[in-house]
Write an enzyme that holds these catalytic residues in place. Structure first.
Site, PDB file in Angstrom:
ATOM      1  N   ASP A 247      -6.508  -0.223   0.775  1.00  0.00           N
ATOM      2  CA  ASP A 247      -6.032   0.963   0.039  1.00  0.00           C
ATOM      3  C   ASP A 247      -6.233   0.873  -1.469  1.00  0.00           C
ATOM      4  OD1 ASP A 247      -4.883   1.035   2.479  1.00  0.00           O
ATOM      5  OD2 ASP A 247      -2.820   0.854   1.780  1.00  0.00           O
TER       6      ASP A 247
ATOM      7  N   LYS B   5       7.068  -8.997  -2.636  1.00  0.00           N
ATOM      8  CA  LYS B   5       8.147  -8.000  -2.729  1.00  0.00           C
ATOM      9  C   LYS B   5       9.462  -8.605  -3.241  1.00  0.00           C
ATOM     10  CE  LYS B   5       5.373  -5.144  -0.355  1.00  0.00           C
ATOM     11  NZ  LYS B   5       4.728  -5.556   0.845  1.00  0.00           N
TER      12      LYS B   5
ATOM     13  N   ASP C  65      -2.893   1.364  -5.702  1.00  0.00           N
ATOM     14  CA  ASP C  65      -2.842   1.311  -4.243  1.00  0.00           C
ATOM     15  C   ASP C  65      -2.614   2.754  -3.809  1.00  0.00           C
ATOM     16  OD1 ASP C  65      -1.923   1.276  -1.609  1.00  0.00           O
ATOM     17  OD2 ASP C  65      -1.104  -0.733  -1.812  1.00  0.00           O
TER      18      ASP C  65
HETATM   19  N1  GDD Z   1      -6.477  -6.032  10.251  1.00  0.00           N
HETATM   20  C1  GDD Z   1      -5.210  -5.921   9.875  1.00  0.00           C
HETATM   21  N2  GDD Z   1      -4.240  -6.288  10.767  1.00  0.00           N
HETATM   22  N3  GDD Z   1      -4.913  -5.448   8.657  1.00  0.00           N
HETATM   23  C2  GDD Z   1      -3.602  -5.338   8.323  1.00  0.00           C
HETATM   24  C3  GDD Z   1      -2.553  -5.674   9.198  1.00  0.00           C
HETATM   25  C4  GDD Z   1      -2.907  -6.180  10.503  1.00  0.00           C
HETATM   26  O1  GDD Z   1      -2.068  -6.526  11.341  1.00  0.00           O
HETATM   27  N4  GDD Z   1      -1.370  -5.428   8.583  1.00  0.00           N
HETATM   28  C5  GDD Z   1      -1.679  -4.949   7.354  1.00  0.00           C
HETATM   29  N5  GDD Z   1      -3.020  -4.874   7.195  1.00  0.00           N
HETATM   30  C6  GDD Z   1      -3.756  -4.433   6.016  1.00  0.00           C
HETATM   31  C7  GDD Z   1      -3.345  -3.086   5.469  1.00  0.00           C
HETATM   32  O2  GDD Z   1      -4.123  -2.046   6.036  1.00  0.00           O
HETATM   33  C8  GDD Z   1      -3.640  -3.252   3.983  1.00  0.00           C
HETATM   34  O3  GDD Z   1      -5.007  -3.007   3.705  1.00  0.00           O
HETATM   35  C9  GDD Z   1      -3.372  -4.739   3.731  1.00  0.00           C
HETATM   36  O4  GDD Z   1      -3.461  -5.364   5.005  1.00  0.00           O
HETATM   37  C10 GDD Z   1      -2.001  -5.058   3.134  1.00  0.00           C
HETATM   38  O5  GDD Z   1      -1.082  -4.204   3.738  1.00  0.00           O
HETATM   39  P1  GDD Z   1       0.473  -4.419   3.849  1.00  0.00           P
HETATM   40  O6  GDD Z   1       0.756  -5.616   4.663  1.00  0.00           O
HETATM   41  O7  GDD Z   1       1.015  -3.099   4.282  1.00  0.00           O
HETATM   42  O8  GDD Z   1       0.936  -4.804   2.405  1.00  0.00           O
HETATM   43  P2  GDD Z   1       1.390  -3.908   1.166  1.00  0.00           P
HETATM   44  O9  GDD Z   1       0.404  -2.811   0.949  1.00  0.00           O
HETATM   45  O10 GDD Z   1       2.828  -3.547   1.305  1.00  0.00           O
HETATM   46  O11 GDD Z   1       1.247  -5.002   0.001  1.00  0.00           O
HETATM   47  C11 GDD Z   1       0.025  -5.679  -0.160  1.00  0.00           C
HETATM   48  O12 GDD Z   1      -0.747  -5.030  -1.150  1.00  0.00           O
HETATM   49  C12 GDD Z   1      -0.197  -5.090  -2.498  1.00  0.00           C
HETATM   50  C13 GDD Z   1      -1.205  -4.420  -3.416  1.00  0.00           C
HETATM   51  O13 GDD Z   1      -1.238  -3.069  -3.135  1.00  0.00           O
HETATM   52  C14 GDD Z   1       0.285  -7.149  -0.522  1.00  0.00           C
HETATM   53  O14 GDD Z   1      -0.950  -7.831  -0.473  1.00  0.00           O
HETATM   54  C15 GDD Z   1       0.904  -7.264  -1.918  1.00  0.00           C
HETATM   55  O15 GDD Z   1       1.027  -8.634  -2.280  1.00  0.00           O
HETATM   56  C16 GDD Z   1       0.023  -6.546  -2.932  1.00  0.00           C
HETATM   57  O16 GDD Z   1       0.637  -6.595  -4.223  1.00  0.00           O
END
Ligand code: GDD
Length: 361
Positions: A110, A163, A219
């Site tokens: 994203d 977080k 993001d």
């Molecule tokens: N393939 C796969 N499988 N991708 C996943 C999965 C999974 O099970 N779960 C999450 N993702 C992908 C999401 O689509 C996204 O691209 C990325 O991993 C991180 O998603 P989230 O786990 O939802 O994290 P977040 O967006 O709340 O926070 C992350 O991004 C922030 C920056 O925007 C973390 O990396 C934070 O540390 C970071 O600051």
């Protein structure tokens, strides 16, 4: 070089758009979100890209395979049978990521910015550690992973807090990494978080560094940020490639218009607007800080502010949309209707006002 894009997750925060289109294919700046990343990886010399998916891969395979030739990359879909989190997918794609000794990029899907992959790779090679995280500053760090530095060694990460509930700093993980292949040996093939499980090990080993991002970052995984990210992206485009932006008497500020769109000369468009393919904008329409996705129709004298209009949707005459309203695919807003912060699910017809934030099912 190689890269893996974490594409999983159900994109719930970008509903109703993601009810009909997987999030990476939702157009940002008139191109599927993920294409911005694929293009930037290819430009930095990446030849093998793994898309780690657990959601509707068949639609993505069909759409993205055709870009392999355009960008000169091989795109592999690594499909999880259960969501493996943010680290498990690296283990699952081990055969590609370890095919040679070069480091590989990892991207959250994203994230938009002017991806500095070449500079990141040079920086990573120069410090000799196992991993580098791209860092950016934000006002609200609590929704992100926060990076705390070692005082003695600039850019060496001393602590990584995902977080945080208490303030520890405002330099955050921008969701872009470069890692050495041996990092995969720290990960098991099961649902695992790179932020909570892998990064702390690398911090302990004093082998995780950060690289400061220049310029904008966002993001865009939720509507409010999708619109703010669009403003930043258009501003960046106005500096990098101004010829791509629209010009004309009825265009105000940064506006991107697909050549197939039809805009009435009496409409006023901008600033900060993206108009997609085959969009029709009627007489006297006023639209600012908004995105109209393909085949949508904004009828005469409608007022559209801070809104995402979904594919094939229609906004009626004299209607007024604002307050981060999002119309899903094929929505009809009747004439003279007011919507303020409504999220309207696909295929709905709206004939009563929605004066405050609501999900219309
Ligand atoms: N393939 C796969 N499988 N991708 C996943 C999965 C999974 O099970 N779960 C999450 N993702 C992908 C999401 O689509 C996204 O691209 C990325 O991993 C991180 O998603 P989230 O786990 O939802 O994290 P977040 O967006 O709340 O926070 C992350 O991004 C922030 C920056 O925007 C973390 O990396 C934070 O540390 C970071 O600051």
């Amino acid at each position: 070089m190689k890269g893996l894009i974490l594409v999983g997750g159900y994109g719930t925060r970008l509903r109703p758009l993601t009810l009909t289109v997987p999030k990476p294919l939702v157009e940002f700046g008139n191109r599927p979100m993920i294409l911005h990343q694929i293009e930037a990886l290819a430009a930095a010399g990446v030849t093998d890209i793994v898309l780690a998916v657990n959601y509707r891969p068949e639609v993505m395979v069909e759409t993205l395979k055709k870009y392999e030739d355009e960008f000169g990359v091989s795109i592999t879909f690594s499909v999880e049978t259960e969501p493996l989190g943010t680290a498990g997918p690296l283990k699952l794609a081990e055969s590609v990521l370890k095919k040679d000794n070069s480091p590989f990029f990892v991207l959250n899907s994203d994230v938009i910015c002017d991806y500095p992959f070449k500079e990141l790779a040079d920086f990573h090679q120069a410090h000799g550690g196992k991993g580098t995280i791209v860092a950016t500053k934000v006002d609200e760090p609590s929704k992100y992973g926060v990076i705390v530095h070692d005082i003695a060694t600039p850019n060496l990460i001393d602590r990584f807090v995902e977080k945080p509930v208490e303030f520890v700093g405002n330099r955050i993980n921008a969701g872009l990494y470069i890692l050495n292949p041996e990092v995969i040996d720290l990960i098991d093939l099961k649902p695992t978080s790179i932020e909570k499980e892998t990064f702390p090990i690398l911090v302990e080993q004093k082998s995780l560094y950060s690289f400061d991002l220049e310029g904008y970052w966002m993001d865009v995984g939720q509507p409010k940020d999708f619109l703010s990210g669009t403003v930043l992206y258009l501003n960046s485009l106005s500096k990098r490639d101004p010829a791509k932006l629209a010009k004309g008497e009825n265009i105000v500020g940064n506006v991107l218009v697909d050549p197939t769109a039809k805009i009435s000369p009496t409409a006023k468009v901008g600033p900060d607007v993206v108009i997609g393919p085959n969009v029709v904008i009627g007489d006297g329409v006023r639209i600012t800080r908004s995105v109209a996705l393909s085949n949508s129709h904004i009828k005469d004298h409608a007022l559209v502010k801070s809104t995402i209009i979904g594919w094939n949707s229609t906004v009626g005459k004299w209607a007024r949309l604002e307050g981060v309203t999002v119309l899903g695919d094929d929505v009809e807003v009747k004439d003279e209707i007011y919507i303020n912060g409504g999220k309207v699910l696909p295929h709905k017809s709206i004939s009563v006002n929605v004066p405050k934030e609501a999900i219309i099912m």
